[in-house]
Design a protein around this motif. Sequence first.
Motif, PDB file in Angstrom:
ATOM      1  N   PRO A 142      -6.355  20.755  15.060  1.00 32.44           N
ATOM      2  CA  PRO A 142      -4.959  21.197  15.021  1.00 32.44           C
ATOM      3  C   PRO A 142      -4.310  20.896  13.676  1.00 32.44           C
ATOM      4  O   PRO A 142      -4.830  20.103  12.884  1.00 32.44           O
ATOM      5  N   PRO A 143      -3.165  21.525  13.407  1.00 32.93           N
ATOM      6  CA  PRO A 143      -2.450  21.234  12.161  1.00 32.93           C
ATOM      7  C   PRO A 143      -2.111  19.755  12.049  1.00 32.93           C
ATOM      8  O   PRO A 143      -1.991  19.043  13.044  1.00 32.93           O
ATOM      9  N   PHE A 144      -1.939  19.314  10.824  1.00 37.45           N
ATOM     10  CA  PHE A 144      -1.728  17.900  10.505  1.00 37.45           C
ATOM     11  C   PHE A 144      -0.328  17.746   9.918  1.00 37.45           C
ATOM     12  O   PHE A 144       0.108  18.583   9.126  1.00 37.45           O
ATOM     13  N   LEU A 145       0.375  16.697  10.302  1.00 38.48           N
ATOM     14  CA  LEU A 145       1.675  16.392   9.720  1.00 38.48           C
ATOM     15  C   LEU A 145       1.474  15.463   8.527  1.00 38.48           C
ATOM     16  O   LEU A 145       1.146  14.286   8.691  1.00 38.48           O
ATOM     17  N   ASN A 146       1.631  16.017   7.332  1.00 36.10           N
ATOM     18  CA  ASN A 146       1.405  15.222   6.132  1.00 36.10           C
ATOM     19  C   ASN A 146       2.554  14.250   5.883  1.00 36.10           C
ATOM     20  O   ASN A 146       3.671  14.421   6.378  1.00 36.10           O
ATOM     21  N   PHE A 147       2.253  13.240   5.126  1.00 38.02           N
ATOM     22  CA  PHE A 147       3.263  12.264   4.727  1.00 38.02           C
ATOM     23  C   PHE A 147       2.968  11.817   3.302  1.00 38.02           C
ATOM     24  O   PHE A 147       1.835  12.000   2.827  1.00 38.02           O
ATOM     25  N   PRO A 148       3.988  11.329   2.595  1.00 37.01           N
ATOM     26  CA  PRO A 148       5.359  11.053   3.011  1.00 37.01           C
ATOM     27  C   PRO A 148       6.107  12.314   3.422  1.00 37.01           C
ATOM     28  O   PRO A 148       5.868  13.392   2.902  1.00 37.01           O
TER      29      PRO A 148
ATOM     30  N   LYS B  71       0.844  -1.189   0.000  1.00 35.84           N
ATOM     31  CA  LYS B  71       0.000   0.000   0.000  1.00 35.84           C
ATOM     32  C   LYS B  71       0.882   1.243   0.000  1.00 35.84           C
ATOM     33  O   LYS B  71       1.980   1.248   0.578  1.00 35.84           O
ATOM     34  N   ARG B  72       0.357   2.306  -0.614  1.00 39.78           N
ATOM     35  CA  ARG B  72       1.074   3.575  -0.652  1.00 39.78           C
ATOM     36  C   ARG B  72       0.056   4.693  -0.489  1.00 39.78           C
ATOM     37  O   ARG B  72      -0.966   4.728  -1.185  1.00 39.78           O
ATOM     38  N   VAL B  73       0.314   5.599   0.440  1.00 37.42           N
ATOM     39  CA  VAL B  73      -0.623   6.679   0.740  1.00 37.42           C
ATOM     40  C   VAL B  73       0.124   8.011   0.723  1.00 37.42           C
ATOM     41  O   VAL B  73       1.230   8.124   1.264  1.00 37.42           O
ATOM     42  N   THR B  74      -0.491   9.000   0.117  1.00 34.83           N
ATOM     43  CA  THR B  74      -0.012  10.382   0.149  1.00 34.83           C
ATOM     44  C   THR B  74      -1.121  11.251   0.706  1.00 34.83           C
ATOM     45  O   THR B  74      -2.286  11.108   0.314  1.00 34.83           O
ATOM     46  N   THR B  75      -0.793  12.140   1.631  1.00 34.32           N
ATOM     47  CA  THR B  75      -1.814  12.986   2.257  1.00 34.32           C
ATOM     48  C   THR B  75      -1.550  14.457   1.959  1.00 34.32           C
ATOM     49  O   THR B  75      -0.408  14.890   1.786  1.00 34.32           O
ATOM     50  N   ASN B  76      -2.641  15.185   1.901  1.00 37.99           N
ATOM     51  CA  ASN B  76      -2.576  16.644   1.820  1.00 37.99           C
ATOM     52  C   ASN B  76      -3.720  17.176   2.691  1.00 37.99           C
ATOM     53  O   ASN B  76      -4.826  17.396   2.216  1.00 37.99           O
ATOM     54  N   VAL B  77      -3.439  17.307   3.978  1.00 40.53           N
ATOM     55  CA  VAL B  77      -4.445  17.716   4.951  1.00 40.53           C
ATOM     56  C   VAL B  77      -4.059  19.093   5.488  1.00 40.53           C
ATOM     57  O   VAL B  77      -2.930  19.290   5.945  1.00 40.53           O
ATOM     58  N   VAL B  78      -5.002  20.021   5.420  1.00 42.18           N
ATOM     59  CA  VAL B  78      -4.746  21.404   5.830  1.00 42.18           C
ATOM     60  C   VAL B  78      -5.823  21.836   6.817  1.00 42.18           C
ATOM     61  O   VAL B  78      -7.021  21.609   6.576  1.00 42.18           O
ATOM     62  N   SER B  79      -5.406  22.443   7.924  1.00 39.75           N
ATOM     63  CA  SER B  79      -6.345  23.026   8.873  1.00 39.75           C
ATOM     64  C   SER B  79      -6.256  24.546   8.782  1.00 39.75           C
ATOM     65  O   SER B  79      -5.175  25.126   8.932  1.00 39.75           O
ATOM     66  N   THR B  80      -7.389  25.186   8.518  1.00 38.97           N
ATOM     67  CA  THR B  80      -7.437  26.648   8.486  1.00 38.97           C
ATOM     68  C   THR B  80      -8.022  27.229   9.769  1.00 38.97           C
ATOM     69  O   THR B  80      -8.291  28.429   9.832  1.00 38.97           O
TER      70      THR B  80
ATOM     71  N   ASN C  99       9.727  22.963  10.940  1.00 37.88           N
ATOM     72  CA  ASN C  99       8.530  22.740  10.137  1.00 37.88           C
ATOM     73  C   ASN C  99       7.504  21.860  10.837  1.00 37.88           C
ATOM     74  O   ASN C  99       6.432  21.610  10.301  1.00 37.88           O
ATOM     75  N   LEU C 100       7.821  21.362  12.017  1.00 31.82           N
ATOM     76  CA  LEU C 100       6.906  20.484  12.735  1.00 31.82           C
ATOM     77  C   LEU C 100       5.698  21.283  13.220  1.00 31.82           C
ATOM     78  O   LEU C 100       5.841  22.308  13.876  1.00 31.82           O
ATOM     79  N   PRO C 101       4.477  20.857  12.893  1.00 37.76           N
ATOM     80  CA  PRO C 101       3.299  21.600  13.345  1.00 37.76           C
ATOM     81  C   PRO C 101       3.199  21.619  14.866  1.00 37.76           C
ATOM     82  O   PRO C 101       3.594  20.664  15.545  1.00 37.76           O
ATOM     83  N   VAL C 102       2.649  22.707  15.406  1.00 42.69           N
ATOM     84  CA  VAL C 102       2.403  22.762  16.841  1.00 42.69           C
ATOM     85  C   VAL C 102       1.165  21.925  17.164  1.00 42.69           C
ATOM     86  O   VAL C 102       0.367  21.586  16.301  1.00 42.69           O
ATOM     87  N   ASN C 103       1.029  21.580  18.445  1.00 50.09           N
ATOM     88  CA  ASN C 103      -0.113  20.819  18.948  1.00 50.09           C
ATOM     89  C   ASN C 103      -0.211  19.429  18.331  1.00 50.09           C
ATOM     90  O   ASN C 103      -1.293  18.841  18.270  1.00 50.09           O
ATOM     91  N   LEU C 104       0.905  18.919  17.871  1.00 51.83           N
ATOM     92  CA  LEU C 104       0.920  17.588  17.280  1.00 51.83           C
ATOM     93  C   LEU C 104       1.126  16.555  18.369  1.00 51.83           C
ATOM     94  O   LEU C 104       1.992  16.705  19.229  1.00 51.83           O
ATOM     95  N   THR C 105       0.311  15.500  18.349  1.00 50.12           N
ATOM     96  CA  THR C 105       0.451  14.408  19.312  1.00 50.12           C
ATOM     97  C   THR C 105       0.664  13.104  18.563  1.00 50.12           C
ATOM     98  O   THR C 105       0.547  13.039  17.336  1.00 50.12           O
ATOM     99  N   THR C 106       0.961  12.060  19.314  1.00 48.49           N
ATOM    100  CA  THR C 106       1.242  10.772  18.694  1.00 48.49           C
ATOM    101  C   THR C 106      -0.024   9.938  18.548  1.00 48.49           C
ATOM    102  O   THR C 106      -1.055  10.215  19.147  1.00 48.49           O
ATOM    103  N   GLY C 107       0.072   8.934  17.738  1.00 49.05           N
ATOM    104  CA  GLY C 107      -1.053   8.018  17.513  1.00 49.05           C
ATOM    105  C   GLY C 107      -0.612   6.907  16.594  1.00 49.05           C
ATOM    106  O   GLY C 107       0.374   6.241  16.854  1.00 49.05           O
ATOM    107  N   SER C 108      -1.334   6.734  15.491  1.00 53.15           N
ATOM    108  CA  SER C 108      -0.948   5.711  14.515  1.00 53.15           C
ATOM    109  C   SER C 108      -1.286   6.194  13.125  1.00 53.15           C
ATOM    110  O   SER C 108      -2.287   6.865  12.904  1.00 53.15           O
TER     111      SER C 108
END
Length: 837
Positions: A524-530, A475-484, A608-617
Amino acid sequence: MRLNDVSRHAALRALFLLGATAIASPALAQNAPTAAADEGEDDIIIVTASKQAKTLIDTPIAVSVASKATLEVAQIRDALDLQTLVPSLRVSQLQSSANTNFIIRGFGNGANNAGIEPSVGVFIDGVYRSRSAAQIGDLPSLERVEVLRGPQSTLFGKNASAGIISVVTAEPKFDFGGAAELSYGNYNAVVARAEVTGPISDTVAFSLAGNYNRRDGYVRNVTLNRDDNERNRGGVRGQLLFKPSDDFKLRLIADYDRIDEVCCSVVNIVDGPTGNAVRALGGRLISNQPLALESATNFASENKIDNFGVSAQADYKAGQFDLTFIGAYRGVRLNTNADSDFTSADIIGANRGRNAINTYTAEFRVASKFDGPINFLVGAFYFHENIDAQAALTFGRDFRGYASALSGGAYTNLEPTLRALLPGTPAGAFGGQGQGRFEDYDYKNRAISLFGTVDWELAEGLTFTAGGNYTRDTKRVTTNVVSTDVFSGLDLVRAGVNAGVPATVAANPQFNPFLGLRALQFLPPFLNFPNAVEDGRTSDSDFAYTLRLSYKMNENLNLYATHATGFKASSFNLSADSRPFASQFIPGSTAQVPAPAASPIRTALGANLPVNLTTGSRFANPEHATVYEIGIKGQWEGFAVNIAAFRQILNGFQSNVFSGTGFILANADQQSVDGLEIDSSISPTRDLRFTASLTYLNARFDRFPGGAALVNGSFSTVPLDLSGQRVAGTPEYAASLGIDYTARLSDAAKLLFHADYQHESPTQIAQGTVALKRTVDNLNTSVTLVLDNKIDISLWARNLTNQAWITTIFPGVAQAGTLSGYRNQPRTFGGLVRWRF
């Protein structure tokens, strides 16, 4: 607390009466023809559960079969109705028409999150349907539905770790014929179906079928003055059958169906502290009424699904070998929108989802037909899927006032102060209308499976079966998630430091007053990947196997013992709760002192790391299933019984729990179930049949320290060690009883009477400390007048005693302390006319 609103005396009395007459058969016989079968039909049922046509008694697999006659006489009108025939199967519809979840023996997931394929695989005419939106359309020309319980990876090439639902429709016939039916019921329910089949030439036959299903809603929206939870769906299906010889045939199928309806209304179980803020804004909610058939939203939901596809199946008999090829393309286009605050206040302006799913599958297999003691089946399966999943959650015009009310005015009053303390804060009022989170996921999945089984008859009637399946899945996933959402992007720890709070205590709410507003940072802001650390890829491989010993003592009795494993590949979390793994990221603000420990993500991304970022999966690792099962299949004149006792284990079960804003995807270390299934029938006369079933499931999490569950008080989803807990939503006991009676009025007329009753023991609805239980008691009936075996006139009722219960509960969206849920469908009834020609 138990959420049932009326006395169950009538239903329990029916259970007693049916049970007293069926005492010799403590299970439901979906495996034998009903009294609706035509005269002369025998009791031999052919199934294809083993990828070869065999009688039910010769199929040493825990399989339940609902024939066309059973489906018709029982008035199975929806995928949700199937569970009344198979107690080990649970079907639930969630927040949209596209989210239907199938669970077998307590195992199942796959709804609500486009990145998760179901643990229960659904196949229609041999074609895998990978997402629930592609599984729920009304199907004409049903021949039978087979439900295979337990892992089936060695027979089916994709994700069959918990079981299989195989739907088989009738192929075109070379004799002209068809059927048409029209039914009308309460809530102005209209269902129309028609099909025609016949020859085009001596070697080509066709069939064409269509269906239309419309019903008013049964939930009154008091603010919009309309009825919600409606039905509005239809479809067409065409087939061509080329059969130039007895050795070769080619079946082509093309279908299209569409759903466009308002679904699914939510009930307010607990009106939390946020309810007063909603009312202060002039909003309305149907407060503390868990079984209400009323709702109060400020716009109607949207559920638009286009489901379409083509398939080709070629079968060729080459001497002592049967060759089969199935190729298919499936497409799904999904558009949804919901007022997810479920109040008439405009707090959530929109919660949109838009998915485009394109799936290509191909399967080839060879089965031998040797006269000797050894036969085999080998095959290969290829799967190729692309998903473009988009979502948007935006604030409505009342959100700013709502957040201000919850914070005692601080949300708006502190805006100038926070802007001054945090230079560079984006323009736009805190909580302004239209701000929100906008998601775009590009998902690609490729998989190939090689599978096969060998049957070796060691002695007369004694057969040893060995099977294997090697699967490779990427599987391969690319994200583009933006919080305004401006406010959710604020670093409140840094604001405290800039206001003079010592850096060493700035992360402590006792010293930093701004941290009291963190609960309002919903998006909160999202950390996109890859990204520099996460490649957005998974690659899994597995070898699953089956070992079985079966002994057919005589034509009436078959005994078997099975040890089998199953596999389901990794699943990606395509939701706002997709977060970096703890092993890759140390949570906390960059302003904290002492500084967080170094981590790969911090090192790679730096500022470049978004603020308010927490861990998960980001994704859940694969599921590995194991089952140990012994079974008995018996069939005599007038009596049939099937018994299976088993222990089934899932290592790495992919748990998908709603958090209030997204979904928490995690692996349960080990989940298991010890169970017993009994289903049978008894026919004292040819015109009278009693059917019954009993399922016992002791389902529990053996080890799940990293679980998430719903807790009392805040009614929020929090991390919780679930080890040793029973699996919520899985009843310990489920029973079904039924009766079919044929009254022969003349040579050309007969009356068919049918009743079935389903009971589930009290079951905790959600995992956690919220002690809310559900008990299911469901009585369905029908009576049909059959004239010349061509015209049927029926009266039917489902949930005749109008029992009510809650099917699912979840935290209120952006409403801490509020508990929401879905309730079951109320009583429905109507009449039907069917004409066969």
